[in-house]
Scaffold this motif. Sequence first.
Motif, PDB file in Angstrom:
ATOM      1  N   LYS D  19      -1.698  -1.707 -13.679  1.00 41.79           N
ATOM      2  CA  LYS D  19      -2.632  -0.635 -14.027  1.00 41.79           C
ATOM      3  C   LYS D  19      -3.280   0.012 -12.809  1.00 41.79           C
ATOM      4  N   LEU D  20      -3.192  -0.659 -11.676  1.00 46.16           N
ATOM      5  CA  LEU D  20      -3.860  -0.144 -10.473  1.00 46.16           C
ATOM      6  C   LEU D  20      -3.134   1.097  -9.965  1.00 46.16           C
ATOM      7  N   ARG D  21      -3.881   1.963  -9.249  1.00 46.08           N
ATOM      8  CA  ARG D  21      -3.214   3.120  -8.620  1.00 46.08           C
ATOM      9  C   ARG D  21      -2.365   2.637  -7.450  1.00 46.08           C
ATOM     10  N   PHE D  22      -2.946   1.829  -6.651  1.00 48.89           N
ATOM     11  CA  PHE D  22      -2.171   1.196  -5.586  1.00 48.89           C
ATOM     12  C   PHE D  22      -2.919  -0.033  -5.088  1.00 48.89           C
ATOM     13  N   ARG D  23      -2.181  -0.877  -4.366  1.00 44.44           N
ATOM     14  CA  ARG D  23      -2.801  -2.065  -3.776  1.00 44.44           C
ATOM     15  C   ARG D  23      -2.675  -1.974  -2.264  1.00 44.44           C
ATOM     16  N   ILE D  24      -3.750  -2.331  -1.581  1.00 39.42           N
ATOM     17  CA  ILE D  24      -3.705  -2.335  -0.123  1.00 39.42           C
ATOM     18  C   ILE D  24      -3.726  -3.785   0.346  1.00 39.42           C
ATOM     19  N   LEU D  25      -2.712  -4.169   1.094  1.00 38.92           N
ATOM     20  CA  LEU D  25      -2.673  -5.531   1.633  1.00 38.92           C
ATOM     21  C   LEU D  25      -2.816  -5.436   3.147  1.00 38.92           C
ATOM     22  N   GLY D  71       0.874  -5.062  15.287  1.00 39.22           N
ATOM     23  CA  GLY D  71      -0.301  -5.194  14.449  1.00 39.22           C
ATOM     24  C   GLY D  71      -1.445  -4.344  14.934  1.00 39.22           C
ATOM     25  N   PRO D  72      -2.477  -4.200  14.124  1.00 45.65           N
ATOM     26  CA  PRO D  72      -2.574  -4.652  12.738  1.00 45.65           C
ATOM     27  C   PRO D  72      -1.635  -3.893  11.797  1.00 45.65           C
ATOM     28  N   VAL D  73      -1.122  -4.657  10.836  1.00 45.67           N
ATOM     29  CA  VAL D  73      -0.171  -4.101   9.877  1.00 45.67           C
ATOM     30  C   VAL D  73      -0.833  -4.028   8.496  1.00 45.67           C
ATOM     31  N   VAL D  74      -0.596  -2.892   7.821  1.00 46.93           N
ATOM     32  CA  VAL D  74      -1.149  -2.715   6.476  1.00 46.93           C
ATOM     33  C   VAL D  74      -0.010  -2.343   5.538  1.00 46.93           C
ATOM     34  N   ARG D  75       0.018  -2.994   4.388  1.00 44.28           N
ATOM     35  CA  ARG D  75       1.068  -2.734   3.394  1.00 44.28           C
ATOM     36  C   ARG D  75       0.433  -2.074   2.168  1.00 44.28           C
ATOM     37  N   PRO D  82       9.239   1.185  -3.387  1.00 43.87           N
ATOM     38  CA  PRO D  82       9.176   0.200  -2.295  1.00 43.87           C
ATOM     39  C   PRO D  82       7.844   0.317  -1.556  1.00 43.87           C
ATOM     40  N   ASP D  83       7.400  -0.802  -1.028  1.00 44.20           N
ATOM     41  CA  ASP D  83       6.116  -0.805  -0.335  1.00 44.20           C
ATOM     42  C   ASP D  83       6.174   0.045   0.928  1.00 44.20           C
ATOM     43  N   ASP D  84       5.040   0.657   1.259  1.00 45.47           N
ATOM     44  CA  ASP D  84       4.924   1.346   2.543  1.00 45.47           C
ATOM     45  C   ASP D  84       4.220   0.407   3.518  1.00 45.47           C
ATOM     46  N   ILE D  85       4.792   0.293   4.723  1.00 46.24           N
ATOM     47  CA  ILE D  85       4.169  -0.590   5.711  1.00 46.24           C
ATOM     48  C   ILE D  85       3.767   0.240   6.932  1.00 46.24           C
ATOM     49  N   TYR D  86       2.503   0.088   7.305  1.00 43.59           N
ATOM     50  CA  TYR D  86       1.976   0.836   8.450  1.00 43.59           C
ATOM     51  C   TYR D  86       1.727  -0.102   9.624  1.00 43.59           C
ATOM     52  N   GLU D  87       2.022   0.421  10.828  1.00 48.46           N
ATOM     53  CA  GLU D  87       1.839  -0.401  12.027  1.00 48.46           C
ATOM     54  C   GLU D  87       0.747   0.194  12.909  1.00 48.46           C
ATOM     55  N   PHE D  88       0.275  -0.573  13.855  1.00 49.60           N
ATOM     56  CA  PHE D  88      -0.753  -0.145  14.815  1.00 49.60           C
ATOM     57  C   PHE D  88      -1.917   0.545  14.115  1.00 49.60           C
ATOM     58  N   VAL D  89      -2.407  -0.065  13.066  1.00 53.47           N
ATOM     59  CA  VAL D  89      -3.473   0.576  12.288  1.00 53.47           C
ATOM     60  C   VAL D  89      -4.820   0.297  12.952  1.00 53.47           C
TER      61      VAL D  89
END
Lengths: 187, 178, 236, 576
Positions: D19-25, D71-75, D82-89
């Motif tokens: 039900k969530l719009r998105f999840r941030i990990l 890092g830091p990495v955020v998914r 598919p998940d989006d993965i961000y680097e150097f956040v």
Amino acid sequence: MMAKKKEANTKIRLATAWLGGCSGCHMSFLDLDEQLLDLFAAADLVYSPIADIKEFPPNVDVTLVEGAVANVDHLELAQQIRANSKIVVSFGDCAVTGNVTSLRNRLGVDDLLTAVYHEGPGNLPRGGEVDKVMPALLPKVLPLHQVIPVDATIPGCPPDPERIWTAVSALLAGKEATLPEKMRMFG
Amino acid sequence: MLVTKQQSDYAPPATEDPRMDEVARAVKRFGYQQDALIEVLHIAQRAFGYLDETLLTYIARQMKLPLGWVYGVASFYHFFSFEPPAEHNCVVCTGTACYVEGAQKILDLLEKEFGVKPGQVSADGRLSVTDFRCPGSCGQAPILVIDGELLGRETPESTIARIKQLLANDKQAKEVAP
Amino acid sequence: MSVITLTLNGEMISGLTGQTLLEVIREHGVELPTLCHLEGISERGGCRLCMVEVNGRMTAACVTKANEGMHVNTHTEKLQNYRRMILELLFAERNHVCAVCVMNGHCELQSVAAAQGMDSVRYDYLSPELPMDASHKRFVLDHNRCILCTRCLRVCDEVEGAHTWELKGRGIHSMVITDLNGPWGESPSCTSCGKCVQVCPTGALYDQGSTVAEMEKKHDFLPWILGGRGKKEWNW
Amino acid sequence: MNRSELFNMAQVEQERQAKLRFRILSCASTPCLSAGSQDVFNALQTAVTEHGLNAEVDVVASGCNGLCSHGPVVRIQTGDAPDDIYEFVTPEIARQIVARYADENGADVSEHLIPADAPFFAKQQRIVLGNSGRIDQEDIEGYIARGGYTALAHVLREMAPEQVCDAINQSGLRGRGGAGYPTGLKWQLVRKAPSNKKYVVVNCDEGDPGAYMDRTILESDPHRLLEGMAIAGYAVGADQGYIFVRGGYPGAEKRLNQLERVIRMAEKHGLLGGRVMDSNFSFRIDIRLGAGAFVCGEETALMLSIMGKRAQPVPRPPYPAQRGLWGAPTLLNNVETFANIVPIILNGADWYANIGTEKSKGTKVFALAGKVVNGGLIEVPMGMTLREIIYDIGGGIRDGHEFKAAQTGGPSGGCIPAQHLDSPVDYESMKALGSIMGSGGLIVLDDTSCMVDVARFFMEFCVDESCGKCVPCRVGTMQMLRQLEKICNGSATMQDLEILEELCEMVRETSLCGLGQSAPNPVLSTLRHFRDEYEAHILERRCPAGVCKMDQVPVMELAEELPRRMRSASGQKEVA
């Protein structure tokens, strides 16, 4: 005349040297007493602290080296000995293990010189001792075989005459100077 | 009844220090099990910052272990310390990745700047330098931990700058305080 | 206990289950050098001098149980060479200067070295700076001569029951200590029984007042006590 | 909690997430923390609140995504995509990311987005790390929603203990701690050992300086470890497990508290403790702390440490499977081994046996570090070549340098040179090359590293970590270090090299435990592949990589060198 010269030439050329040690091994060598006569019947002493010979001669058959290698003079003499001797024998515990001479190894050379020459009785002015008065000390006192290859060892502090004779007579007879177990103990 | 000195000595010494109580509680929590010694030492070091003779004696008696046993175990493991910690601590990781990325250069400059080698405390007791393998951040090597803060991708210069800043802040704080 | 058969240096011999290889080998007249082993206390397996080859693999005889069908070699060239190397390592580790040691002439390290033909040490002498503890009124501890065999720890713990001795630190920095690393003379647990001194193979532990070559040690008391107490030979 | 309650809980959580719009990990594992991920996490939370999305968006501190060097990495998880993965956040980028997902017109953050087909991820096969980075570090719901504890439920209801051992045996799983002993065989040994009391121990002490697989698995997916241990406990007949984990390292306290909470949580739900999932099987897990001793990688030392003693190894036999903790049969595996159990049970032994090579089954997690572009935690099928790992996943060597060697197995391992880059990575091939698989440290060295210096580095480590019990390891490693130091400072002769080689053999053959027996490996392997570097140091008095100072001379030359040094020293004094 000819015969006599020839006989002299067949004698073993023996040398003994004294590096960093107390000369106790040489004293024990002299304690061979009458065996010394047998020894010198077979060998000529061509270099030794107990004979007044300045330069280490060439073509020595056997050299007994007393004492550990503690300074650059010892180092140079050890190298000369090796270059000019067929067989080099570490003679006594100092040459074999470093022994008492190496007790200073826990101290740095500077601390050692300070303790001996400046903090002891009769203060001397500082400076100069390193390369004018005395030969430069090695950072660590080393047993002989860690400086030059050694062919045999006679342990003991000092090695008693019996050990010396066992080893030396074997060498004179052209055999290996392997000592029996009881004579192999250090100390 | 005659109580000899030895017998009375063997009871855990009375103490007013609440940190000792924490240690005593830990011993109790582990049911006085002698095999929990390392856990107890961890708790004791956390409470006191280091393990001194009084503390070790206290633990030995609480856990009914020979004194030597406790000292032998504590000294076997690198984590336990018998010296009070300095005001500030700089841990330099010397794990393989950090070594490859130049951790030794950081240690060399620390020694040059502050005269402190790994495992030493500066003469004024304000800074200690420790080497450690390893906090497990090899992707961010070389790693530092300054006063508990984990820092990645450090250089010798950035390390020195951080520590100078830290020491200077103390000085300012002291000047302001009185 | 049942009888087992094994091959020792090519000869068939027999032993009993439960015996260590060292026991079986010595029973058959083959001498193996040991330093940390001492009859009457537990085995440590630390000095590695009693290494033997069992079916081609090296193992310390004192901590290996004899098994049926083992092929044991005790004096291969490699083993002899390794034993000499281990002795060289021991002599290089601390300041073993036999000539000025209280145990000169009676020391186990010294005589094992002579027996194994270790004539010199090729490794760097580490020459560590180590203290002596002469605080005990009867005995002296000299770390310079200690080979960390831990006989003192074991006899103190297992026979005397005091557990005064321990090891501190680890690796090359290991040292024997009493209690919390304090002076021996102030040890609250030491009973001054002297067993540790008697079992020490070198000049690391000795009687106050002894000088060069004067110290001799006896550990005959061990089988006596252990027979009496351990095997319950004393039935009164 | 029984089986149906478990499935119910999974369903509830799955529905909630759907039900969530998105999840941030946001990655909260140690490498990302050292890159500042705590600030990023805070920024993410604030930004979500500012956008008024608290009810529609999860912000979760997750475990490791693998790309630690970036890092830091955020998914970001968005429904089925598919998940989006961000680097150097950074915190700023974090705010932009939230803005972007909250509102399509937000700032462009694609510069930090890792392409979905990036070889770093595409070439991996993440089984052990399957949940890592995808779930909350602590919460049990997230784990259960991804099928957690169903393997345990299955085992307890459908399988006899022998069948579990057989399944593990059939899978071909081998111990991931380094030696590669068949796991199933070990389980069967413990199972068959006659005793009322048995223990299961997981080694998470991880002393290899340059490896952090085990800690990361423990941080990122702790329930999987607990579940694997419980299954092992059931299979071998143990009712008590210990997690032997390192204490005292920076940040350890927080991790330990977290682990403690995770265990309590599992107990609270009846997944551990007395009568697990209403069965007759009981299994407690306790934490035991290490305090910094590499020798605890040796199983007998580890057990002594668990029992609160000095960790000095004792000779084997008896093996722990016969006589372990407090004399009882003890099963000891490392974290990665236990983390493999759940997927094997869920997917079947045959599925697992199809991954990897003939003798090395499954995948292996590596901590890839050193001079590669992409460093981090990776998982690849056994048998992948080093070249693929280093050049495809690792992205090759940084800053235009040349690859020189891959160091595997840490202080017990060795260095593998460029000519063997195409060797497959499995237990046998690594051994044939003079290294070991080890627990998974993989450090890439380039031409700026001196191989003699690397050997010296590891020997220094072994000296520091030797327990001191046996002479070859205690003094032999020290003497080997001396010889290596001499080679590195220019005072060595070829005779010293001979002495070094002879010592290597002796220490290897006569040491009491694995630490001493493997301590010469870094020297032996560098001698084998890089002998020319040793000889350049000794014969030519130069360090080809320019690392070693070479400021000393051999003893023989001291006769000239010492007076010269003294004159120059006193000359300087006179000038001053």
